[in-house]
Enzyme design. Structure first.
Site, mmCIF file in Angstrom:
data_model
loop_
_atom_site.group_PDB
_atom_site.id
_atom_site.type_symbol
_atom_site.label_atom_id
_atom_site.label_comp_id
_atom_site.label_asym_id
_atom_site.label_seq_id
_atom_site.Cartn_x
_atom_site.Cartn_y
_atom_site.Cartn_z
ATOM 1 N N ASP A 64 0.860 -1.183 0.000
ATOM 2 C CA ASP A 64 0.000 0.000 0.000
ATOM 3 C C ASP A 64 0.903 1.242 0.000
ATOM 4 O O ASP A 64 2.116 1.173 0.172
ATOM 5 C CB ASP A 64 -0.965 -0.016 1.201
ATOM 6 C CG ASP A 64 -2.178 0.900 0.974
ATOM 7 O OD1 ASP A 64 -2.173 1.678 -0.011
ATOM 8 O OD2 ASP A 64 -3.135 0.846 1.773
HETATM 9 C C1 NOJ Z 1 -4.036 3.967 0.330
HETATM 10 C C2 NOJ Z 1 -5.207 3.080 0.608
HETATM 11 O O1 NOJ Z 1 -5.018 2.402 1.830
HETATM 12 C C3 NOJ Z 1 -5.478 2.060 -0.474
HETATM 13 O O2 NOJ Z 1 -6.700 1.429 -0.208
HETATM 14 C C4 NOJ Z 1 -5.491 2.704 -1.817
HETATM 15 O O3 NOJ Z 1 -5.761 1.747 -2.805
HETATM 16 C C5 NOJ Z 1 -4.140 3.355 -2.038
HETATM 17 N N1 NOJ Z 1 -3.924 4.390 -1.043
HETATM 18 C C6 NOJ Z 1 -3.993 3.945 -3.437
HETATM 19 O O4 NOJ Z 1 -4.768 5.060 -3.565
#
Ligand code: NOJ
Length: 764
Positions: free
Chosen positions: A289
């Site tokens: 992530d």
């Molecule tokens: C952080 C988030 O936790 C995740 O769910 C998301 O897909 C990513 N950012 C990308 O935007």
């Protein structure tokens, strides 16, 4: 010319490689293995590491860092994919840089958080799950994919399949609630909707089940917080939706931010390799992530080089935004502290995905501007969004059948959500434009024209505290705050209400009161809105609360004082029309809750499939030295599975095909259900099982099947379920998935509390 030069050694390498009799990969099941390995034979170490790099283009920013100098990096073969980039032309041009200006011309993956629709926005996932309709959920993912792929997106960071039992956690809005069985069904439906049967088709995209794993169990519901959980709970309650997504063929998984057994998920070899690959047979790739790799520095796992090695050797293939891989992995291979095998493995899975998506055949296959002009935000898609939204709403209370409303007379439409477009689409609708959404006021006007007279007053802001209101008005959404004193706003609203036949109070949370980094310590109605509601109720006029929320709220006061409550979540671009459809009876509500609604925040976590204790309360609260609270009972306000209809459904007793079964026998469970109301309606019939005695303690009930059935007014139908020993299985103390002989209670009902029940004995 350059591409021809590259093609010659590529073909040569392919021939040499495929002639090698010792090459095991030739026996591999993927049709792309030979191509991938041949391409990798041409790649430098830097280029391989470059494929593992996923920067953010910066159109949308949710993290602490932004990637820089992306175009130069692409030319240099240092980028494998890009996200947060919007617009088909922009994507085409960026792809062209990768294809024409990098040494090997490897196309990029373009990703986006397409969570609940693209430009046509559907209800937030928590609302969608309340439809309990898997075909419908799959269709929403299909439409989202049709739209997103028309604009260059090939990979979505969805579905979020995190089980959540803590409504303080704002991201509960993005998932399917508290139940592993239902969550697994939704996970499968969404993966099918995104990926279809052929990933290389120009209207399918790769899905990403997230956040692997246990993210929804953050301590105290505070986003990104620590998690600590037994393996038994993990395997039985939190991991099943991920396993389901993997079984359904999800191309990718995203690592969660939290730790598991003391190791951040991004760096957990047990999770990413032993469980995911070795046990479950996952053959796609794992993406970290946003800055998840370097966040391990803050977790206390070491410096950048150390955490990058930890992540890649755990099995986290792609580094989102942190650039730890491109900055350190080469050096680690060269100094001998990291085996190149890890990089090869990761690079191979990412290239395989690009082949599967058809990007090597045509890197621009998802960049057809004519599709973008014709297939996005179409009237058909919006009509579907309107119908889906109406089916996601949950009727929580309807005293004296206030609803549906008459299509005549004067309606006082009051509250901060009454004439508000910016909060309709809901959190994580990054491609949607809130300005194109339909507010409640617009929805009623469009449905009824001048059949009714709408009298409108705002009545209150969302929160009294302007700073809090600013915090929930992110991503460019205006607060449109009314700075007059609260008493003035209420007085104005009451004066308007006095002139009306009925009051519609459109209130609740802002859409960004839930979602990422939107945890709350108090999940009740904001104080100022509660005071407005109280004042409106005192007018004595019939009142319907149209509740906007991204999480289960604590509605004890509302349940006790408000005659009718319709939970509309955040319904997407067509929310206002769908709300009008349900309020005025064109659609009969059929949604059922997928999370428990507690009485107050202190009861959290409160979920239906809890364990027994040695000191359960019997029939009534309060009992000394039993498991209960002094101040409130253990009951929720609304249980899991609950939801009313304008029809009424009467359940007969359970009929079993046998009460004594052995081995692999099948049990038929039949229930006669009658729609005793005067309207057609749909009912979600839920089947729960309780394993009475086990080698480990077992929950008081567990959802094991459900059917959504349509009944004509007055119609009776017999609904039948088939249960096999597979439905009795659970992960035992050895983490073996098996069932045990004994007695089982079979329950069927319209929610998890009000059930008919019967006993069977089942012996191995
Ligand atoms: C952080 C988030 O936790 C995740 O769910 C998301 O897909 C990513 N950012 C990308 O935007």
């Amino acid at each position: 010319m350059k591409k021809i030069l590259v093609a010659v050694p590529f073909i040569l390498a392919l021939i040499l490689w495929s002639c090698n009799p010792n090459n095991d990969k030739a026996k591999s099941s993927s049709p792309y293995d030979i191509k991938v390995d041949s391409l990798m034979a041409l790649m430098t170490l830097e280029e391989k590491i470059g494929q593992l790099n996923l920067p953010s283009a910066g159109d949308i920013n949710t993290g602490l860092a932004q990637s820089t100098g992306i175009i130069a990096q692409i030319k240099d073969g240092q980028v494998g994919g890009l996200f947060n980039i919007r617009g088909v032309e922009k994507i085409r041009q960026t792809q062209q840089v990768a294809v024409d200006e990098s040494r090997l011309g490897i196309p990029l993956l373009f990703a986006m958080d397409v969570i609940h629709g693209y430009k046509t926005v559907f209800p937030i996932p928590l609302g969608l799950s309340c439809t309990w309709d898997m075909d419908l959920i799959e269709r929403t993912a299909r439409i989202a994919t049709q739209e997103a792929t028309a604009e260059g997106i090939v990979w979505t960071f969805s579905p979020m399949v995190d089980i959540a039992r803590d409504p303080r956690w704002g991201r509960i809005a993005e998932g399917s609630g508290e139940d592993a069985y239902l969550g697994s069904e939704v996970a499968r439906a969404m993966v099918r909707g995104y990926q279809g049967d052929d990933l290389s088709a120009n209207n399918t995209m790769m899905s990403c089940a997230k956040h692997f794993a246990l993210y929804g169990a953050a301590e105290a519901g505070r986003d990104y917080n620590t998690v600590d959980m037994s393996r038994i709970r993990m395997y039985n309650d939190y991991l099943p939706p991920f396993k389901a997504a993997v079984e359904e063929g999800a191309g990718t998984l995203m690592a969660s931010f939290n730790e598991i057994d003391g190791i951040p998920a991004t760096g957990s070899r047990w999770l990413m390799t032993e469980l995911l690959r070795d046990e479950w047979g996952f053959d796609g790739f794992v993406v970290a992530d946003y800055t998840g790799v370097t966040e391990m520095i803050m977790h206390g796992m070491g410096d950048t080089a150390t955490v990058a090695k930890l992540a890649i050797s755990a099995g986290t293939d792609m580094d989102m935004v942190s650039e730890a891989y491109v900055n350190t992995l080469k050096q680690s291979v060269e100094d001998g502290s990291l085996s190149i095998e890890h990089i090869d493995r990761a690079c191979r899975t990412i290239l395989k995905a690009k082949y599967e998506l058809g990007l090597f055949d045509d890197p621009y296959r998802y960049c057809d501007s004519s599709r973008s002009a014709n297939e996005v935000f179409t009237s058909e898609n919006r009509a579907e969004a309107r119908s889906v939204a109406a089916q996601s709403f949950v009727l929580l209370k309807n005293e004296n059948d206030i609803l549906p409303l008459k299509k005549s007379g004067k309606i006082a439409l009051i509250g901060p959500m009454a004439d508000n477009v910016e909060n309709m689409p809901g959190t994580w609708s990054v491609a949607g434009d809130f300005k194109t959404s339909v507010s409640v006021k617009m929805g009623i006007e469009r449905l009824l024209g001048d059949q009714v007279e709408i009298l409108h007053a705002r009545g209150s802001n969302i929160y009294t505290d302007p700073d809090l209101e600013a915090r929930v008005s992110t991503f460019g959404k205006p607060t449109r705050r009314d700075n007059r004193p609260e008493e003035v706003l209420i007085k104005e609203a009451v004066a308007v209400a006095m002139k009306a036949d009925v009051i519609l109070a459109a209130m609740g949370e802002a859409s960004e009161s839930a979602g990422e980094s939107s945890s709350l310590t108090n999940i009740e109605m904001p104080d100022n809105q509660r005071r407005l509601l109280d004042a409106l109720l005192k007018t004595g006029k019939p009142l319907v609360l149209v509740l906007f929320n991204g999480r289960p709220m604590a509605l004890k006061w509302e349940q006790e004082n408000v005659p009718a409550i319709l939970d509309v979540w955040f319904g997407g671009t067509q929310a206002g029309e769908a709300i009008a459809d349900v309020l005025f009876g064109d659609v009969n509500p059929s949604g059922k809750l997928t999370t428990t609604f507690p009485q107050n925040t202190g009861q959290i976590p409160l979920y239906y499939n809890h364990k027994m204790t040695g000191r359960p309360i019997t029939d009534k609260w309060f009992q000394k030295f039993k498991t209960n609270y002094l101040d409130v009972s253990n009951e929720p306000v609304y249980p899991f599975g609950f939801g009313l209809s304008y029809a009424t459904f009467d359940y007969g007793d359970i009929q079993l095909s046998s009460t004594d079964l052995s081995g692999g026998a099948e049990l038929k469970v039949a229930v006669e259900i009658t729609n005793s109301g005067d309207r057609d309606g749909k009912e979600v019939i839920q089947l729960y099982i309780r394993d009475m005695v086990g080698s480990i303690t077992r929950p008081v009930k567990e959802l094991r099947d459900f059917q959504k059935v349509e009944f004509k007014a007055g119609e009776t139908k017999t609904v039948t379920f088939t249960i096999t020993p597979d439905d009795l299985k659970f992960y035992n103390a050895d983490l073996k998935h098996d069932w045990e002989s004994g007695d089982f209670e079979i329950m069927v009902g319209g929610n998890s509390r009000d059930v008919k029940s019967a006993m069977v004995t089942w012996t191995k």
